[in-house]
Write a protein that holds these residues in place. Sequence first.
Motif, mmCIF file in Angstrom:
data_model
loop_
_atom_site.group_PDB
_atom_site.id
_atom_site.type_symbol
_atom_site.label_atom_id
_atom_site.label_comp_id
_atom_site.label_asym_id
_atom_site.label_seq_id
_atom_site.Cartn_x
_atom_site.Cartn_y
_atom_site.Cartn_z
ATOM 1 N N SER A 156 0.817 -1.226 0.000
ATOM 2 C CA SER A 156 0.000 0.000 0.000
ATOM 3 C C SER A 156 0.847 1.270 0.000
ATOM 4 O O SER A 156 0.490 2.259 -0.652
ATOM 5 N N VAL A 157 1.979 1.262 0.726
ATOM 6 C CA VAL A 157 2.797 2.482 0.781
ATOM 7 C C VAL A 157 3.430 2.785 -0.573
ATOM 8 O O VAL A 157 3.688 3.948 -0.904
ATOM 9 N N PHE A 158 3.653 1.757 -1.374
ATOM 10 C CA PHE A 158 4.197 1.964 -2.719
ATOM 11 C C PHE A 158 3.106 2.457 -3.665
ATOM 12 O O PHE A 158 3.371 3.295 -4.534
ATOM 13 N N TYR A 159 1.896 1.959 -3.490
ATOM 14 C CA TYR A 159 0.789 2.437 -4.326
ATOM 15 C C TYR A 159 0.522 3.918 -4.071
ATOM 16 O O TYR A 159 0.263 4.686 -5.014
ATOM 17 N N VAL A 160 0.566 4.323 -2.806
ATOM 18 C CA VAL A 160 0.350 5.734 -2.466
ATOM 19 C C VAL A 160 1.399 6.617 -3.129
ATOM 20 O O VAL A 160 1.104 7.721 -3.595
ATOM 21 N N ALA A 161 2.631 6.122 -3.210
ATOM 22 C CA ALA A 161 3.710 6.887 -3.843
ATOM 23 C C ALA A 161 3.483 7.073 -5.344
ATOM 24 O O ALA A 161 4.149 7.896 -5.967
ATOM 25 N N GLY A 162 2.553 6.324 -5.924
ATOM 26 C CA GLY A 162 2.251 6.476 -7.340
ATOM 27 C C GLY A 162 1.252 7.580 -7.637
ATOM 28 O O GLY A 162 1.110 8.004 -8.793
ATOM 29 N N LEU A 163 0.579 8.098 -6.614
ATOM 30 C CA LEU A 163 -0.456 9.116 -6.824
ATOM 31 C C LEU A 163 0.067 10.432 -7.409
ATOM 32 O O LEU A 163 -0.659 11.094 -8.153
ATOM 33 N N PRO A 164 1.301 10.862 -7.085
ATOM 34 C CA PRO A 164 1.773 12.139 -7.647
ATOM 35 C C PRO A 164 1.800 12.212 -9.163
ATOM 36 O O PRO A 164 1.917 13.316 -9.715
ATOM 37 N N VAL A 165 1.682 11.086 -9.847
ATOM 38 C CA VAL A 165 1.644 11.134 -11.312
ATOM 39 C C VAL A 165 0.451 11.965 -11.788
ATOM 40 O O VAL A 165 0.476 12.541 -12.890
ATOM 41 N N LEU A 166 -0.575 12.094 -10.948
ATOM 42 C CA LEU A 166 -1.749 12.897 -11.289
ATOM 43 C C LEU A 166 -1.438 14.387 -11.337
ATOM 44 O O LEU A 166 -2.211 15.167 -11.897
ATOM 45 N N LEU A 167 -0.333 14.793 -10.739
ATOM 46 C CA LEU A 167 0.047 16.209 -10.715
ATOM 47 C C LEU A 167 0.739 16.661 -11.993
ATOM 48 O O LEU A 167 0.896 17.868 -12.217
#
Length: 204
Positions: A156-167
């Motif tokens: 889960s902590v790695f998936y959360v780190a993928g969210l900035p791609v939305l920026l």
Amino acid sequence: LILFWCVLILVIDVYALAVVGAALPAIMKDMAIVPTSAGVMAGSALLGTMLGAIFLGTLADRIGRPKMIAICVALFSLFTAAAGLTSDPISFSITRFIAGLGIGGVLPIVTAQMGEFSPAKLRTRLVTLVFAGYSVGGILVALTGKQLIESHGWQSVFYVAGLPVLLIPLILKTMPESMAFLLKQRRQQELRVLVTRISPSYPL
């Protein structure tokens, strides 16, 4: 605006780098690996960070800083998230190495960007303030990592780190280009607009 983006980018940059430290004990247990292998897995991102800072950072002067920042954010976001999908040390190390390229590449670019657009009297202070993003990113991992791992697994902590791609679309739309780059590319009209935003009374 530039200060906001540079600080935020370094916060998520360090989160992507430090997240492996919070997850490593759970990864070792899940993959049944020895400490030596775990050290290689953790160090692969650091190797990528070194190479990214050397090569991707200098590439920004050829293609433009906002584009290069977007590429770096895409690299460390997507491949950090991809590390959460792996199930063996080799594939984990490969994804973390590629993520490390983006993690390292973004640092010299945001430093140069903040330095160029800072008022001379505040330049040192603002560049130093940008680096505060490193501490905030580390604190963010410490505050959220344990809870996420306990409730949703180490992935889960790695998936959360993928969210900035939305920026990335916002970065490309709002981050100004380097004035030196615009001058070199002879993009006179964009340079005029940018200078007018910085100093409306400046005679062109």
